[in-house]
Each structure stands twice: as C-alpha cells, then as structure tokens.
Design a protein around this motif. Structure first.
Motif, PDB file in Angstrom:
ATOM      1  N   PHE A  54       0.804  -1.219   0.000  1.00 34.25           N
ATOM      2  CA  PHE A  54       0.000   0.000   0.000  1.00 34.25           C
ATOM      3  C   PHE A  54       0.840   1.275   0.000  1.00 34.25           C
ATOM      4  CE2 PHE A  54      -3.584  -2.708   0.946  1.00 34.25           C
ATOM      5  CZ  PHE A  54      -4.659  -2.018   0.424  1.00 34.25           C
ATOM      6  N   PHE A  55       1.976   1.259   0.669  1.00 32.75           N
ATOM      7  CA  PHE A  55       2.735   2.495   0.837  1.00 32.75           C
ATOM      8  C   PHE A  55       3.963   2.599  -0.062  1.00 32.75           C
ATOM      9  CE2 PHE A  55       0.433   2.070   4.867  1.00 32.75           C
ATOM     10  CZ  PHE A  55      -0.153   3.321   4.936  1.00 32.75           C
ATOM     11  N   ILE A  56       4.330   1.525  -0.748  1.00 39.20           N
ATOM     12  CA  ILE A  56       5.461   1.588  -1.673  1.00 39.20           C
ATOM     13  C   ILE A  56       5.031   1.205  -3.088  1.00 39.20           C
ATOM     14  CG2 ILE A  56       7.730   0.621  -2.233  1.00 39.20           C
ATOM     15  CD1 ILE A  56       8.269   0.361   0.727  1.00 39.20           C
ATOM     16  N   ILE A  57       4.428   0.020  -3.234  1.00 42.42           N
ATOM     17  CA  ILE A  57       4.044  -0.448  -4.565  1.00 42.42           C
ATOM     18  C   ILE A  57       2.911   0.395  -5.150  1.00 42.42           C
ATOM     19  CG2 ILE A  57       3.120  -2.391  -5.885  1.00 42.42           C
ATOM     20  CD1 ILE A  57       6.024  -2.695  -4.996  1.00 42.42           C
ATOM     21  N   ARG A  58       1.902   0.716  -4.334  1.00 44.36           N
ATOM     22  CA  ARG A  58       0.766   1.476  -4.856  1.00 44.36           C
ATOM     23  C   ARG A  58       1.181   2.860  -5.358  1.00 44.36           C
ATOM     24  NH1 ARG A  58      -4.827   3.329  -1.852  1.00 44.36           N
ATOM     25  NH2 ARG A  58      -6.124   3.320  -3.719  1.00 44.36           N
ATOM     26  N   PRO A  59       1.932   3.666  -4.592  1.00 46.55           N
ATOM     27  CA  PRO A  59       2.392   4.957  -5.129  1.00 46.55           C
ATOM     28  C   PRO A  59       3.281   4.805  -6.364  1.00 46.55           C
ATOM     29  CG  PRO A  59       2.627   4.905  -2.748  1.00 46.55           C
ATOM     30  CD  PRO A  59       2.305   3.513  -3.177  1.00 46.55           C
ATOM     31  N   PHE A  60       4.120   3.747  -6.370  1.00 54.48           N
ATOM     32  CA  PHE A  60       4.987   3.504  -7.522  1.00 54.48           C
ATOM     33  C   PHE A  60       4.151   3.224  -8.779  1.00 54.48           C
ATOM     34  CE2 PHE A  60       7.064   0.259 -10.170  1.00 54.48           C
ATOM     35  CZ  PHE A  60       8.147   1.000 -10.633  1.00 54.48           C
ATOM     36  N   LEU A  61       3.160   2.331  -8.657  1.00 50.14           N
ATOM     37  CA  LEU A  61       2.300   2.014  -9.798  1.00 50.14           C
ATOM     38  C   LEU A  61       1.492   3.228 -10.245  1.00 50.14           C
ATOM     39  CD1 LEU A  61       0.977  -1.523  -8.782  1.00 50.14           C
ATOM     40  CD2 LEU A  61       2.660  -0.990 -10.555  1.00 50.14           C
ATOM     41  N   LYS A  62       1.070   4.041  -9.278  1.00 50.49           N
ATOM     42  CA  LYS A  62       0.322   5.248  -9.620  1.00 50.49           C
ATOM     43  C   LYS A  62       1.171   6.208 -10.430  1.00 50.49           C
ATOM     44  CE  LYS A  62      -2.401   8.970  -7.555  1.00 50.49           C
ATOM     45  NZ  LYS A  62      -2.883   9.572  -6.281  1.00 50.49           N
ATOM     46  N   LYS A  63       2.439   6.358 -10.033  1.00 50.47           N
ATOM     47  CA  LYS A  63       3.343   7.271 -10.730  1.00 50.47           C
ATOM     48  C   LYS A  63       3.678   6.745 -12.122  1.00 50.47           C
ATOM     49  CE  LYS A  63       7.626   9.843 -10.029  1.00 50.47           C
ATOM     50  NZ  LYS A  63       8.773  10.103  -9.114  1.00 50.47           N
ATOM     51  N   ILE A  64       3.984   5.448 -12.210  1.00 45.90           N
ATOM     52  CA  ILE A  64       4.284   4.850 -13.516  1.00 45.90           C
ATOM     53  C   ILE A  64       3.040   4.859 -14.404  1.00 45.90           C
ATOM     54  CG2 ILE A  64       5.000   2.733 -14.693  1.00 45.90           C
ATOM     55  CD1 ILE A  64       7.248   4.098 -13.225  1.00 45.90           C
ATOM     56  N   GLY A  65       1.880   4.570 -13.773  1.00 44.99           N
ATOM     57  CA  GLY A  65       0.644   4.534 -14.542  1.00 44.99           C
ATOM     58  C   GLY A  65       0.273   5.878 -15.123  1.00 44.99           C
ATOM     59  N   ALA A  66       0.575   6.960 -14.402  1.00 46.01           N
ATOM     60  CA  ALA A  66       0.275   8.300 -14.912  1.00 46.01           C
ATOM     61  C   ALA A  66       1.028   8.583 -16.202  1.00 46.01           C
ATOM     62  CB  ALA A  66       0.633   9.344 -13.852  1.00 46.01           C
TER      63      ALA A  66
END
Length: 766
Positions: free
Chosen positions: A271-283
């Motif tokens: 939730f605190f590492i993978i999710r922000p990472f995927l959100k940034k890459i996904g953008a």
C-alpha cells in the motif's frame, strides 16, 4: 490471358513441379531404414489410423481437453437453466460441478466417471483452476473502489463487521459440537474452528453486485451502501483468512506470529510503496485511447510476484492476487480495460474448471443419516442467523429503514463462489474433512439460492404496506440506446409536453445487454451513457431520474420497468424497415468487406434506437401505457413544421400535443382520413383552426402524397402506429427524411390495432 489466369497457371505449375520433386526425394530414402510397423507388415492403413487415435486418446493432453469440453458444456447448460428461473448463473455452475462429481455421475455412472475423471488427471484441473482463481481474485481486487468505501465508511464498518463478527462467533460455537466428529485426524481445534468461522463470515461480492445490478439498485443509496459494505467485508474477510491460514500452518500460536507479522509488513509494503509507484508509472503509461503494453506486462508481473510471495510465507497465493488488484492505479479507464482483458476468459473458462474440481471433491451422499441432515440444517440456520441477522440489525441501528435493512442483510448473506474458494483452501490444507466440506458447500448454495426469492418477498411485503397516493403524478419512461440519441428524446418530450413537463416524473433509462456483472464496468458505462442527457437536462432545467441496468433481455426489462413503475408514457426509438432494406440492397451490390469498411468509416448505415422488429413489437404488445416511437436519423435541434395524421376517430386524442407545440412552430398541418366521421363536430379542431388561422391547416388524408412532406425543413410527423406501414410506403416519395413520432395508445384505446381494417395507401386522383 488475364493477369488472374496467368497467376493461377504459375501457381499450378509450381505445385506440380515441387510436389513431384518432394515425392521423388522421399521415395529415394525409404531404403535407408528398416520397416518398424508395430502392428505387422500386413496391417491395413485404416487399422493403423484407428490405433493412432486410441494412442492419442490416452495422452494426458487429450484427457485434459476432453475433461474441459465436458465441464464447459455442462456448466453453460446449468448456468442457462438457472438464469431462466431467475437465479445467478454462478449457482448453476456450482451445481454443475457437483453433478459431475461423485454425488451424481460417480454414483449413478461410476465407470463413466472413472473413465473421464481419473484420479491422476485431476491434478491438471486443479492447477489450471488455481491459475484462474488467481486471475479472478485480482479482478475482485480491481473492483474494490475506495472512494465508495470512504464516502460510506461509518455505516459500512458497522454493517460489514457485524456481518463478520456475528457469524464468526456462531461458527466457533458450532465447532465445539462438531469438532470430534468432522475434523480430520490430528487437526487442532483452533484452525478447525477458525475455518468454520471464516466460512460463515464470507460474502460473495461478485454475486451480490450482480443481483444489485439486475435489480437496478447500483446507483441508489441502498445499492451504494450494500456494495460498499460488501467490499469492506471482502477486504476484512480476506485479511482475516490470511491470518487464519498463517495460524493453521504455523503449528503453534507463537510460530504464527511470524507469518502474521510478515503479512502485515507485506500489506504495508504493497500500500505504501508499490501502490504509489504504480500510480506514478501509470500516470505516464496510461493513455486515454490506449494502454501501453509495457505497463500491462508490469501489472501482470506485480500480480505474479505478489501471489508468489504470499504463497511463500504461507497465506495462499489468492490473497496476494487480491491485494495486487486492490493496489492497482485507481484510473477508471485502466481498471476497466484490465477487467475486460481478464474477466471474460476467467468467468467463461477458468471458473467452471474450479467448480468442477470443487464438485469432484464434494460428495453430498456422505450426508446419509438424519444426524448429518440435522447438522447441515443447523449450519445453514446459524449461517443465515449470523450474516442476515447481524447485517440487518446493524443496518437498522445506523438509521436504515426496515425494508433497506432486511435487503442489506439478505444480500450480504450471499456466499456463492467466495465461500467455495475459502472451503477449498481448508480442504486442501487437510483441516476440513469430506463430510463437513460437503455440508458447508450445501450451506453456500442454499444461502446464495435464497437471496433472489427472499428479496422478492421483502419487496412484496413492504410494497403492500405502502399507502397508495391519490395525487400520483404521471410518469414518463425514456428508453435510449445511443447516448447522443437521448438528446433527441429529451427534445421531443419537452416539445410534446411543454409547460406540463415539470408536473410529470421523467425517468431516463438505459439497459446494457450483458451476461455477467462488473461493477467497475457498470460505473464506467453509466457515466459514459448518461453524461450527455444529464448535462442537457440541467441546461434545460428538466429534472430526471436516472435508471441503469445490466440485463440479458432488454425488451423484457423495458416491459417489466413499465409495469413496476406504473408508467403512463413510454418513449422508445425505432428504425424504419426501408432503411434496413436499403442496407441489405447495398450489401448485395458491393462486396461484404467494402461495405463493412465503408460502414465503419462513414457510419451511413447505422441507425440509432430500437428497430421495428419482433423485440419492439413485443414491447408494444405487452405494455399497457401510451407508447411514443421516435424514428429519427439525425440530431433534433428544434422543430419548425409539424404534421399530425388523424386516421380514425380515436386519433383525435393526438390533438393533446397541439397546445404545447403551436407556440414554437412555423406551421402545423392536420391530415384527416375519410374514416374519421366526427371531426367536424369536434370542438377542439374547430377551435384550433379559429385561434390559429395562419399556422394551422386542415387537409385530407390523400394530400399526404400530393404534398411533398420532405420539402419542409425541421419537419415532425406525428401519426398513430397502426399506419406505420402506410407511412413507410409514402417515404418512397419523400426526398428529405422528416422525423417520425408514432403513437400507440393504452390497451383500452387500441381498438384500431385489434380491428381487421387496414389502411391502404391512398390512390392519387388522375
């Protein structure tokens, strides 16, 4: 010689020359090896072919393919049958799995059962079904919408956790009485009791959401609250199941703390590492029109890594797949695209294999004594009492009405597929014996099966208790297909009813044909289809009620909605047969590929609305309200000229539209058939002619041909539906297509449709 003939000659010569050379080469090498015909030198080629087929039938791949064919066929058959009786198809697929297992096929046809489902071959079905479950749990995670949970956090926490704690407690209490008899040897009480408790507590989110969607409740406060509670229940139950698995595998409670600690760290990491990472890459990678394949690969890699890690630490790969779906970017387009890629193949292919595997492990014939039957009934009663009672009472305590509380309770009581997933985990871990496994499978089936009929009963009881209002406002139901065409409906409705429209209740409905539910997809389609009419209704200050539903029979759904809502005026779309015939002629004259490409490019053959087919005719035959059938091929901005056709005496009621129409049109023509006898005595026509001599004209019916109706700009023709075919004949003489609005009256006024008289096209006088 033409070019085609020349090419064909070259191709023929090439085949002959190379074929002859290949034959000579193969024939020349036959002496290099001895004959090894295992059937003997005198065996005929046909016998050799039959022997080859028998050998192929014994291979593991062929056995697996035959099993898959049988499983898919039986599951689809039972899914179809259960849909016909108003039950979710998933129940039919679960029953199909049990039918294929030792409970039916193995009992009545043991030789066939052991021939098809040999014990060694089941491992292949299990492995494939596990892959399918991993993909399915990933989709379930994608469906979790934290925005919904956030908006309803207080109520959903109370309802969902009451729906977990109450049945969990009852499950542990029941375990005290059945542990010695039904637990596997050497199975400790704590993991056994925890698995019984968790099996009582799970809600089948996909089945629940499907039922809510089928009943048109998705975007109502009740539907939103129930879906949010079920999603919260899902997240909590699967986290709890992960802890239960960790405790069961660790051996001791102290040892389980390491697995629980790893689980908590894993969730925090996701939730605190993978999710922000995927959100940034996904953008960066997620585009409006297309999703980059590199990001899709990254998504699947994240899914597999997450499932692998949770399997490694002992809390099952399914939990990792679920969390992987939850932490995916919240972009609606991305989630919708991913679910479209995965869900269909998972639901149609992988899950039936899982149901079959579950059925092969379920032998309901083990419940062969009154004691076991009583145990099964007690488990069902405790499951319903805990889930239904806990959720209903908690919903009532947070302020919901009794109707909504009972509805939430019975929906949350649905267990279905999610229950089977948890039970299979317990069975594979050697915690649940075959007997208790069969009892709990039956409990899952009964609690799911009872949902739909209980919902109908609740609705019936509370609808009878509601007082009827004597000042009921008239209702208008607008059924649109194309979102842009909904604007045409809105224009026509405002045009027909004018200042009286605010006094009526306008319901805008859109029905999507679908065999399976996807809540994220439904939200996407809802927004996409309703945005145009919502925007336009707000601009025109028209209040509308939105009604969206997934259904497998659109015509039947329109009829049911009309009856359920007591609709007074129904608006549907139509396409003329003439236009459909033009399309057929066009395809005959041109190649299929060229016409297809031209249709996609120009969209010249596409007509919005519902065609005048058996489906539309079914709607017209079954509804008992006034129906307006709009036939239009272009956008309606405004109407300048109107023609009203009065074919019979009962058509005089079409004049109700005139008082609202007259202030906005340039001209209005009333065409009267010779069969209308009393029009001169009708004060309404005379008064209209006296009050508006410059705008209104009275014409004979035959003048429809003599006057070229198509020459009038922005032209609307209002006519009774009984002369539909006659109007289509007149279209041949019209160059510029007007907008048609055909009207069918209430059943009690439909004497014209029941009459044997048919209006013929009027003859032109010489």
């Amino acid at each position: 010689m033409t070019k085609n003939q020349k090419d064909f000659s070259i191709y023929t010569i090439m085949l002959l020359v190379f074929g002859l050379l290949i034959f000579i080469g193969l024939k020349s090498g036959t002496y290099l090896h001895p004959s090894n015909n295992i059937l003997g030198p005198s065996t005929s080629p046909f016998v050799t072919f039959v022997y080859t087929i028998r050998e192929n039938l014994g291979t593991s791949v062929m056995v697996l393919l035959i099993q898959i064919i049988i499983i898919l066929f039986v599951c689809r058959l039972f899914s179809f049958l259960f849909n016909k009786i108003g039950q979710p198809g998933v129940i039919g697929e679960i029953v199909a799995g049990i039918i294929l297992g030792p409970s039916f096929l193995g009992h009545f046809f043991p030789n066939t059962f052991h021939l098809i489902f040999t014990k060694d071959s089941l491992i292949n079905i299990q492995l494939i079904s596990q892959i399918g479950l991993i993909l399915f749990m990933f989709v379930i995670g994608l469906e979790v919408d934290f925005r919904v949970l956030k908006n309803k956090i207080n109520e959903t926490l109370v309802i969902s956790h009451a729906g977990i704690l109450a049945p969990f407690l009852l499950g542990i209490i029941a375990s005290l009485f059945v542990y010695k008899e039904y637990a596997y040897a050497n199975t400790r009480f704590i993991p056994f009791a925890l698995f019984i408790g968790i099996s009582m507590s799970i809600t089948a989110f996909p089945v629940l959401a499907r039922i809510i969607q089928e009943r048109g409740l998705t975007y109502t406060p009740l539907g939103v609250l129930t879906i949010a509670s079920a999603a919260n229940d899902d997240v909590t139950a699967w986290c709890l199941l992960a802890i239960v698995i960790a405790i069961a595998k660790a051996g001791t409670f102290i040892s389980s703390l390491f697995a629980v600690a790893c689980t908590i760290l894993y969730i925090l990491f996701m939730f605190f590492i993978i999710r922000p990472f995927l959100k940034k890459i996904g953008a960066y990678y997620i585009h409006k029109e297309n999703i980059n394949k590199n990001f899709i690969s990254l998504t699947f890699l994240t899914l597999i890594l997450s499932a692998t890690f949770t399997q490694l630490i002992g809390i099952h790969a399914l939990f990792g797949a679920f969390i992987a779906g939850v932490v995916m970017p919240s972009d609606q387009h991305f989630r919708h695209a991913m679910m479209n890629k995965i869900e269909d193949v998972t639901l149609a292919f992988f899950l039936p294999l899982f149901f079959a595997y579950t059925g092969l492990n379920t032998n309901v014939l083990l419940i062969n004594s009154w004691h076991m039957v009583l145990t099964c009934i007690v488990f069902i009663a405790l499951a319903v009492l805990g889930k239904f009672g806990g959720c209903a009472i908690s919903a009532r305590l947070v302020g919901e009405s009794w109707h909504d509380s009972l509805t939430i309770g019975i929906l949350m009581n649905t267990r279905g597929l999610m229950e089977l997933v948890a039970l299979n985990i317990g069975y594979e871990m050697g915690i649940l014996s075959q007997s208790i496994f069969a009892i709990l499978v039956i409990m899952a089936l009964v609690t799911t099966f009872m949902t739909t009929p209980t919902l109908r009963l609740i609705t019936k009881l509370f609808s009878q208790a509601k007082p009827t209002s004597h000042n009921k406002s008239e209702k208008i139901l607008l059924c649109f297909g194309d979102p842009q065409n909904s604007l045409n409906f809105l224009s026509i409705i405002q045009f027909i009813f004018g200042k009286d429209l605010p006094k009526k209740e306008l319901i805008a409905s859109h029905f999507t044909h679908s065999a399976c539910l996807n809540t994220m997809s439904s939200e996407h389609y809802f927004q996409e289809n309703f945005n145009p009419i919502i925007t336009e209704s707000e601009r025109r200050h028209i209040q509308i009620t939105k009604y969206y539903k997934l259904t497998e029979n659109i015509a039947n759904e329109i009829v049911n909605t009309t009856q359920k809502e007591n609709i007074d005026y129904l608006f549907i779309g139509a396409t003329s047969r003439r236009n459909r015939n033009q399309k057929k002629n066009y395809i005959r004259k041109t190649s299929l590929l060229r016409s297809f490409l031209k249709n996609i490019k120009e969209k010249s053959l596409t007509l919005s609305g519902i065609t005048i087919t058996n489906k539309t005719q079914e709607i017209l035959n079954r509804v008992d309200c006034m129906v307006f059938i709009l036939m239009d091929t272009h956008k309606i901005d405004f109407i300048l000229n109107v023609s009203i056709i009065i074919d019979r005496d009962e058509d005089i009621q079409l004049l109700m539209c005139i008082k609202n129409i007259l202030p906005f049109v340039k001209s209005l023509r009333i065409y009267l058939s010779e069969s209308v006898n009393n029009y001169k005595k009708d004060n309404r026509i005379n008064q209209i002619l006296l009050d508006n001599p410059q705008k209104v004209g009275l014409h004979q019916y035959r003048e429809l041909i003599e006057l070229n109706l198509g020459k009038y700009n922005k032209h609307l023709i209002i006519a009774p539906y009984v002369i539909f075919d006659t109007i289509l004949k007149l279209q041949k003489k019209i160059q510029q297509q007007p907008t048609y609005l055909f009207v069918q009256y209430r059943k009690e006024n439909k004497q014209a449709q029941d009459s044997d008289q048919v209006i013929q096209e009027p003859e032109r006088e010489p």
